[in-house]
Motif scaffolding. Structure first.
Motif, PDB file in Angstrom:
ATOM      1  N   ASN A 100       0.587  -1.218   0.040  1.00 23.90           N
ATOM      2  CA  ASN A 100      -0.103  -0.173   0.050  1.00 23.90           C
ATOM      3  C   ASN A 100       1.301   1.137   0.127  1.00 23.90           C
ATOM      4  O   ASN A 100       0.770   2.716  -0.620  1.00 23.90           O
ATOM      5  CB  ASN A 100      -0.744  -0.143   1.575  1.00 23.90           C
ATOM      6  N   MET A 101       1.945   0.831   0.464  1.00 25.49           N
ATOM      7  CA  MET A 101       3.244   1.907   0.296  1.00 25.49           C
ATOM      8  C   MET A 101       3.512   2.800  -1.272  1.00 25.49           C
ATOM      9  O   MET A 101       3.555   3.999  -1.285  1.00 25.49           O
ATOM     10  CB  MET A 101       4.284   1.588   1.271  1.00 25.49           C
ATOM     11  N   ASP A 102       2.979   1.373  -2.033  1.00 25.48           N
ATOM     12  CA  ASP A 102       3.942   1.610  -3.231  1.00 25.48           C
ATOM     13  C   ASP A 102       2.592   2.810  -3.803  1.00 25.48           C
ATOM     14  O   ASP A 102       1.461   2.059  -3.790  1.00 25.48           O
ATOM     15  CB  ASP A 102       3.808   0.583  -4.190  1.00 25.48           C
ATOM     16  N   ARG A 103       3.125   4.184  -4.216  1.00 24.32           N
ATOM     17  CA  ARG A 103       1.826   4.743  -5.121  1.00 24.32           C
ATOM     18  C   ARG A 103       2.347   4.612  -6.317  1.00 24.32           C
ATOM     19  O   ARG A 103       0.948   5.480  -7.152  1.00 24.32           O
ATOM     20  CB  ARG A 103       1.365   6.089  -4.748  1.00 24.32           C
ATOM     21  N   GLY A 104       2.619   4.692  -6.479  1.00 21.86           N
ATOM     22  CA  GLY A 104       2.932   3.954  -8.327  1.00 21.86           C
ATOM     23  C   GLY A 104       4.437   4.892  -8.897  1.00 21.86           C
ATOM     24  O   GLY A 104       4.035   5.918 -10.194  1.00 21.86           O
ATOM     25  N   GLU A 105       4.714   5.615  -8.192  1.00 24.04           N
ATOM     26  CA  GLU A 105       5.522   7.286  -8.302  1.00 24.04           C
ATOM     27  C   GLU A 105       6.782   6.110  -8.278  1.00 24.04           C
ATOM     28  O   GLU A 105       7.945   6.832  -8.763  1.00 24.04           O
ATOM     29  CB  GLU A 105       5.316   8.064  -7.013  1.00 24.04           C
ATOM     30  N   GLY A 106       7.486   5.013  -8.350  1.00 18.98           N
ATOM     31  CA  GLY A 106       8.835   4.396  -8.622  1.00 18.98           C
ATOM     32  C   GLY A 106       9.140   4.888  -7.958  1.00 18.98           C
ATOM     33  O   GLY A 106      10.855   4.218  -7.848  1.00 18.98           O
ATOM     34  N   ASN A 107       9.111   5.688  -5.920  1.00 22.71           N
ATOM     35  CA  ASN A 107       9.875   5.318  -5.158  1.00 22.71           C
ATOM     36  C   ASN A 107      10.208   3.912  -4.544  1.00 22.71           C
ATOM     37  O   ASN A 107      11.212   3.737  -3.281  1.00 22.71           O
ATOM     38  CB  ASN A 107      10.180   6.546  -4.140  1.00 22.71           C
ATOM     39  N   VAL A 108       9.561   2.792  -4.664  1.00 25.24           N
ATOM     40  CA  VAL A 108       9.116   1.490  -3.414  1.00 25.24           C
ATOM     41  C   VAL A 108      10.020   0.519  -4.396  1.00 25.24           C
ATOM     42  O   VAL A 108      10.172   0.880  -5.629  1.00 25.24           O
ATOM     43  CB  VAL A 108       7.546   1.740  -3.576  1.00 25.24           C
ATOM     44  N   LYS A 109      10.909   0.186  -3.637  1.00 28.87           N
ATOM     45  CA  LYS A 109      11.587  -1.172  -4.421  1.00 28.87           C
ATOM     46  C   LYS A 109      11.571  -2.058  -3.485  1.00 28.87           C
ATOM     47  O   LYS A 109      11.201  -2.388  -2.362  1.00 28.87           O
ATOM     48  CB  LYS A 109      13.362  -1.048  -3.503  1.00 28.87           C
ATOM     49  N   TYR A 110      10.892  -3.392  -4.589  1.00 27.57           N
ATOM     50  CA  TYR A 110      10.697  -4.556  -3.888  1.00 27.57           C
ATOM     51  C   TYR A 110      12.214  -5.088  -3.630  1.00 27.57           C
ATOM     52  O   TYR A 110      13.027  -5.346  -4.347  1.00 27.57           O
ATOM     53  CB  TYR A 110      10.001  -5.395  -4.451  1.00 27.57           C
ATOM     54  N   ILE A 111      12.286  -6.077  -2.481  1.00 29.59           N
ATOM     55  CA  ILE A 111      13.115  -6.838  -1.796  1.00 29.59           C
ATOM     56  C   ILE A 111      13.094  -8.464  -1.702  1.00 29.59           C
ATOM     57  O   ILE A 111      12.773  -7.996  -0.255  1.00 29.59           O
ATOM     58  CB  ILE A 111      14.643  -6.282  -0.930  1.00 29.59           C
ATOM     59  N   LEU A 112      13.792  -9.408  -2.491  1.00 32.16           N
ATOM     60  CA  LEU A 112      12.996 -10.686  -1.793  1.00 32.16           C
ATOM     61  C   LEU A 112      15.226 -11.435  -1.775  1.00 32.16           C
ATOM     62  O   LEU A 112      15.291 -11.071  -2.490  1.00 32.16           O
ATOM     63  CB  LEU A 112      12.753 -11.242  -3.446  1.00 32.16           C
ATOM     64  N   THR A 113      14.801 -12.331   0.094  1.00 31.89           N
ATOM     65  CA  THR A 113      15.794 -12.865  -0.197  1.00 31.89           C
ATOM     66  C   THR A 113      14.816 -14.455   0.592  1.00 31.89           C
ATOM     67  O   THR A 113      13.116 -14.603   1.062  1.00 31.89           O
ATOM     68  CB  THR A 113      16.097 -12.428   1.113  1.00 31.89           C
ATOM     69  N   GLY A 114      16.018 -15.332   0.834  1.00 28.10           N
ATOM     70  CA  GLY A 114      15.084 -17.017   0.902  1.00 28.10           C
ATOM     71  C   GLY A 114      15.726 -17.932   0.116  1.00 28.10           C
ATOM     72  O   GLY A 114      16.586 -17.608  -0.821  1.00 28.10           O
ATOM     73  N   ASP A 115      14.862 -19.215   0.506  1.00 33.37           N
ATOM     74  CA  ASP A 115      15.259 -20.233  -0.637  1.00 33.37           C
ATOM     75  C   ASP A 115      15.569 -19.967  -2.080  1.00 33.37           C
ATOM     76  O   ASP A 115      14.053 -19.721  -2.805  1.00 33.37           O
ATOM     77  CB  ASP A 115      14.732 -21.358  -0.854  1.00 33.37           C
ATOM     78  N   GLY A 116      16.392 -20.140  -2.826  1.00 30.99           N
ATOM     79  CA  GLY A 116      16.631 -20.340  -4.285  1.00 30.99           C
ATOM     80  C   GLY A 116      16.125 -18.995  -4.964  1.00 30.99           C
ATOM     81  O   GLY A 116      16.419 -18.280  -6.409  1.00 30.99           O
ATOM     82  N   VAL A 117      17.073 -17.942  -4.260  1.00 32.20           N
ATOM     83  CA  VAL A 117      16.165 -16.567  -4.864  1.00 32.20           C
ATOM     84  C   VAL A 117      17.806 -15.616  -5.484  1.00 32.20           C
ATOM     85  O   VAL A 117      18.635 -16.043  -5.071  1.00 32.20           O
ATOM     86  CB  VAL A 117      16.616 -15.648  -3.349  1.00 32.20           C
ATOM     87  N   GLY A 118      17.883 -15.320  -6.925  1.00 32.81           N
ATOM     88  CA  GLY A 118      18.727 -14.774  -7.753  1.00 32.81           C
ATOM     89  C   GLY A 118      19.116 -16.309  -8.545  1.00 32.81           C
ATOM     90  O   GLY A 118      19.459 -16.034  -9.792  1.00 32.81           O
ATOM     91  N   SER A 119      18.831 -17.198  -8.403  1.00 33.84           N
ATOM     92  CA  SER A 119      19.265 -18.892  -8.901  1.00 33.84           C
ATOM     93  C   SER A 119      17.766 -19.104  -9.369  1.00 33.84           C
ATOM     94  O   SER A 119      18.154 -19.487 -10.818  1.00 33.84           O
ATOM     95  CB  SER A 119      19.589 -19.734  -7.903  1.00 33.84           C
ATOM     96  N   LEU A 120      16.873 -19.459  -8.721  1.00 32.19           N
ATOM     97  CA  LEU A 120      15.391 -20.142  -9.197  1.00 32.19           C
ATOM     98  C   LEU A 120      14.485 -18.973  -9.120  1.00 32.19           C
ATOM     99  O   LEU A 120      13.763 -19.333 -10.210  1.00 32.19           O
ATOM    100  CB  LEU A 120      14.745 -20.792  -7.616  1.00 32.19           C
ATOM    101  N   PHE A 121      14.667 -17.778  -8.241  1.00 35.92           N
ATOM    102  CA  PHE A 121      13.096 -17.161  -8.270  1.00 35.92           C
ATOM    103  C   PHE A 121      14.324 -15.151  -8.616  1.00 35.92           C
ATOM    104  O   PHE A 121      14.285 -15.172  -7.883  1.00 35.92           O
ATOM    105  CB  PHE A 121      12.942 -16.993  -6.657  1.00 35.92           C
ATOM    106  N   LEU A 122      13.390 -14.396  -9.381  1.00 41.35           N
ATOM    107  CA  LEU A 122      13.910 -13.523  -9.515  1.00 41.35           C
ATOM    108  C   LEU A 122      12.843 -12.930  -8.943  1.00 41.35           C
ATOM    109  O   LEU A 122      11.761 -13.290  -9.584  1.00 41.35           O
ATOM    110  CB  LEU A 122      14.527 -13.297 -10.837  1.00 41.35           C
ATOM    111  N   ILE A 123      12.597 -11.346  -8.639  1.00 34.73           N
ATOM    112  CA  ILE A 123      12.149 -10.593  -8.414  1.00 34.73           C
ATOM    113  C   ILE A 123      12.061  -8.795  -9.401  1.00 34.73           C
ATOM    114  O   ILE A 123      13.046  -8.703  -8.903  1.00 34.73           O
ATOM    115  CB  ILE A 123      11.564  -9.959  -7.294  1.00 34.73           C
ATOM    116  N   ASP A 124      10.736  -8.577 -10.134  1.00 31.24           N
ATOM    117  CA  ASP A 124      11.064  -6.961 -10.702  1.00 31.24           C
ATOM    118  C   ASP A 124      11.151  -5.907  -9.283  1.00 31.24           C
ATOM    119  O   ASP A 124       9.620  -6.164  -8.778  1.00 31.24           O
ATOM    120  CB  ASP A 124      10.098  -6.701 -11.626  1.00 31.24           C
ATOM    121  N   GLU A 125      12.167  -5.431  -9.098  1.00 34.94           N
ATOM    122  CA  GLU A 125      11.811  -5.054  -7.976  1.00 34.94           C
ATOM    123  C   GLU A 125      11.622  -3.068  -7.787  1.00 34.94           C
ATOM    124  O   GLU A 125      11.099  -2.702  -6.777  1.00 34.94           O
ATOM    125  CB  GLU A 125      13.474  -4.044  -7.230  1.00 34.94           C
ATOM    126  N   ASN A 126      10.818  -2.954  -9.304  1.00 39.50           N
ATOM    127  CA  ASN A 126       9.757  -1.857  -9.288  1.00 39.50           C
ATOM    128  C   ASN A 126       8.601  -2.285  -9.142  1.00 39.50           C
ATOM    129  O   ASN A 126       7.790  -1.565  -8.206  1.00 39.50           O
ATOM    130  CB  ASN A 126      10.938  -1.138 -10.305  1.00 39.50           C
TER     131      ASN A 126
END
Length: 810
Positions: A100-126
């Protein structure tokens, strides 16, 4: 549609952002409930009873006239679902994170960590979109745990706290059932009832056991009917036919299939092979293939020898095929016996009693065979009895046998004192072969070393060569040999026991030596001695001795004790005195009761002694004691010993005297030229002269190499030949070298170092021998003029002898 209210927890919202629609599905029934289309995608939300989800933002609602304000929810997910084994070319879309903090202004960054992140799972930080880069397999891993947070791009300040969520891999039917073994081995007893359990085979399916029918297995039999069946639920294999016989078919190959999806079409399957063997039961009796057996053997076969084998067949194996044979007929039981070979299960027929071709040539008997271990379940089956029989015919073949004596052994009795040449007994032997060859008899002299008996070689009559004495030997055991005249190798021995019967030829005598005494103060009628007798003869009714005096004695009398072969010596008066007579001699006559009656007279010596009041001996006459203590032989022996000692003393004294008179070594000191030194030492004689020839040592040229010592036994059959001595020796060195070579090449030389000593004089000189042993008998015969020709070395000697000769002539 603004809100979705009161959704139960077992419902799941499935997203498809590409088409902007969402499916509500029941997880338990897998049925789609309805579809909702909204303006923008949202994430999968966990639904709990009573929760409401605002999909487009927050808005107030009224409830019973009251205004209720909903709180904003920053994170509204905790689980994503993703199908395994994705086959698309692009990355597989997982879902979207939105704050809800994402107002669509491009100021929010999503960060993903945990099992398989980077090798199996990727996230679009925007945008927060999550994709899987590889195809996932639920059987490798069914759930992945990840963490998500939202930060401000400019300040890197956390806008949403770290929250954990899971990505769960949904199962598809991509694994077929697998058995733990490619082939199973099992066994079941033959003739088992229908439904008997054989073995249970189970398969495993790697698919999810809790989701759908992907791992629900059904078992079926593809090969092995109609003999076996399988339980579709647990894979237990059972027998399906009764009375399956191992002897008809022993091994079966059964193929079992396990199929998932509960056996429906489209399910995956796996198979395995079960090798089933029917184990043996004792349901087959032994049977003879041939009910008549013909055997033959020589009549000389020894007792216990095998003459042949017979064989019965049993379709069973192992312990159930073990058999035992027995002879049924009485005719065969007495002569033959049969045992079972445990390795081949054959019946071995052996000789139980000595065979005789001349007595019986053929034997026929019945042999029965049965199983050693019987199974009661099959003993009363419709099949024939569990035994079989066959006839055995044995033919006896003739061989050339040795003679046979009519008895074995012989026991013959003969009286002692039989004269030489008297008849003892007769032995008889016969050749039982068809030829009936004549035999001759002989006595094995090793059993008759004293040559007391002789036998007639033609008729076997045994006679005495010497008189026999039972008291020397009661039994004589000899061996008589019977030999076929035409074939001397065929011989038979028989023991002959000759018992020598007793003849009353020995008179009885005292059983022992009696030392009898009588006291001086003895009274009349008093017992002074009890005597007994022995007899080397052995009468049939036992010994019965009679004791008596050869004449009437006024001092003593004898009373015979009837029944025990003893007698008592009783005094007839009292008042004996040593001074009057110290010894009495009583002649006692002892007779036996056999025929002819034998008797002997023995003398009993009674000594008179002084006794106390109780009858104890205090002293006896000296002569009586001496005669009783030492016999004449003992006195003679003592006297001889004394004489021998005296002779030794005399000889010793004579030798000492002779040594004192020994002559001096040199008789005259005036003339030492022809003196011979004499030693009083005794040499080794002729033998010693041959052993040590001083001439050989002095002059090696005259050494006899072949001369042997005669005082010892030679150690070699062929004495080692010594090389001839060195001729014309120039010096001692050549002589020593020659002897050294002989010792080195001598095989009889000791293996250790030894010292060999040689006396070498040389081959001679101009002076020849200086010894006076070979000179003339007198000094006048000697001419010493030649000494002056020997040179200055002999001038002194020449002057001494030549001058002496001149004085003698004057």
């Amino acid at each position: 549609m603004a809100t979705l209210n009161s959704l139960e927890a077992n419902f799941l919202l499935i997203l498809d952002t590409g088409r902007r629609y969402y499916l509500w599905a029941d997880i338990e029934t897998n049925y789609i409930i309805f579809m909702v289309s909204i303006l923008r995608p949202i994430t999968a939300l966990p639904m709990a009873p009573g929760n409401t989800v605002n999909l487009l933002g927050t808005s107030p609602e009224k409830d019973d006239g009251k205004i209720l304000q909903r709180a904003k929810r920053g994170w509204m997910w905790n689980q994503f679902f993703l199908l395994e084994e994705y086959t698309g070319n692009d990355n597989q879309y997982v879902g979207k994170l939105h704050s809800n903090m994402d107002r669509g202004e491009g100021n929010v960054k999503y960060i993903l960590t945990g099992d398989g992140v980077g090798s199996l799972f990727l996230i679009d930080e925007n945008s927060g979109d999550i994709h899987a880069t590889k195809r996932l397999d639920r059987e490798e891993r069914a759930i992945y745990t990840l963490h998500a947070k939202v930060v401000d791009k400019r300040t890197n300040k956390t806008l949403e706290a770290d929250t954990e969520f899971n990505i769960k891999i949904h199962d598809i039917n991509d694994n077929e059932p697998k058995f733990s073994k490619d082939i199973y081995f099992a066994s079941v007893p033959e003739m088992s009832d229908v439904g008997t359990s054989v073995i249970q085979v189970t398969a495993t399916d790697a698919d999810d056991q809790t989701y759908g029918n992907s791992a629900k297995l059904v078992y079926s039999i593809l090969q092995g009917q109609p003999y076996f069946s399988v339980d579709s639920d647990n894979g237990t294999i059972r027998t399906a036919l009764p009375n399956m016989d191992r002897e008809t078919k022993e091994n079966y190959q059964v193929v079992i299939q396990a199929k998932d999806m509960a056996g429906q079409m489209g399910g995956l399957s796996g198979t395995t092979t079960v090798s089933i063997t029917l184990s043996d039961e004792n349901d087959s009796p032994p049977r003879f293939a041939n009910h008549t057996f013909r055997l033959s053997t020589l009549e000389s076969a020894e007792v216990g020898a095998a003459i042949g084998r017979i064989k019965a067949n049993d379709a069973d194996v192992g312990r159930n095929a073990e058999m035992q044979y027995s002879i049924v007929d009485r005719d065969g039981q007495d002569i033959f016996t049969i045992i079972t070979d445990q390795n081949t299960q054959e019946g071995i027929i052996r000789v139980k009693k000595q065979l005789d071709y001349e007595r019986k040539k053929t034997f026929s008997f019945k042999v029965e065979v049965t199983n050693t271990y019987l199974d009661p379940r099959f003993m009363y089956s419709p099949n024939p009895p569990f035994k079989d029989d066959a006839m055995v015919r044995v033919t006896i073949e003739d061989v050339d046998e040795p003679p046979v004596f009519s008895r074995n052994p012989y026991i013959i009795e003969v009286h002692e004192d039989t004269a030489a040449g008297s008849f003892v007994g007769v032995v008889s032997a016969k050749d039982l072969d068809a030829d009936n060859n004549p035999v001759k008899y002989s006595i094995d002299r090793h059993t008759d070393l004293e040559r007391l008996f002789n036998i007639d070689s033609v008729n076997g009559t045994i006679t005495t060569l010497k008189a026999l004495d039972r008291e020397m030997s009661k039994w004589h055991n000899i061996s008589v040999v019977a030999t076929e005249i035409s074939n001397p190798r065929q011989t038979t021995r028989v023991p002959v026991f000759i018992r020598v019967l007793d003849v009353n030829d020995n008179a009885p005598e005292f059983a022992m030596y009696y030392e009898t005494f009588v006291c001086e103060n003895v009274k009349s009628g008093q017992l002074i001695q009890t005597i007994s007798a022995v007899d080397t003869d052995e009468p049939l009714v036992g010994h019965k001795f009679v004791f008596s005096m050869s004449f009437s004695n006024p001092n003593f009398t004898i009373i015979d004790n009837e029944g025990n072969n003893t007698a008592r010596i009783i005094t007839r008066r009292g008042g004996f005195s040593q001074r009057e007579m110290n010894t009495y001699l009583l002649p006692v006559v002892i007779s036996d009761n056999d025929y002819p009656i034998q008797s002997s007279t023995s003398t009993l010596t009674v000594n008179v002694c002084a006794c106390d009041s109780r009858g104890n001996v205090q002293s006896c006459n000296t002569e009586a004691l001496l005669s009783a203590g030492l016999s004449t032989g003992a006195l003679v022996a003592i006297l001889l010993c004394v004489i021998i000692l005296l002779m030794i003393v005399v000889l010793f004294a004579a030798l000492r005297r002779q040594q004192r008179k020994k002559e001096p070594l040199i008789i005259s000191k005036e003339d030492v030229r022809d003196n011979v030194v004499s030693y009083n030492d005794e040499g080794g004689g002729e033998e010693d002269t041959q052993a040590f020839d001083i001439g050989t040592l002095r002059n090696p040229e005259v050494m006899d190499a072949k001369k042997l010592r005669r005082d010892i036994i030679p150690e070699m059959l062929f004495p080692f030949g010594r090389t001839s001595p060195i001729k014309d020796n120039a010096d001692v060195r050549h002589f020593i070298h020659g002897r050294l070579h002989e010792n080195d090449s001598d095989p009889t030389a000791p293996p250790y170092d030894s010292l060999a000593t040689y006396a070498y004089e040389g081959s001679g000189s101009l002076a020849e021998s200086l010894s006076s042993l070979e000179s003339g008998a007198t000094e006048g015969d000697q001419e010493y003029d030649y000494l002056s020709n020997w040179g200055p070395a002999f001038k002194k000697l020449a002057d001494m002898y030549i001058g002496k000769d001149t004085e003698r002539e004057t």
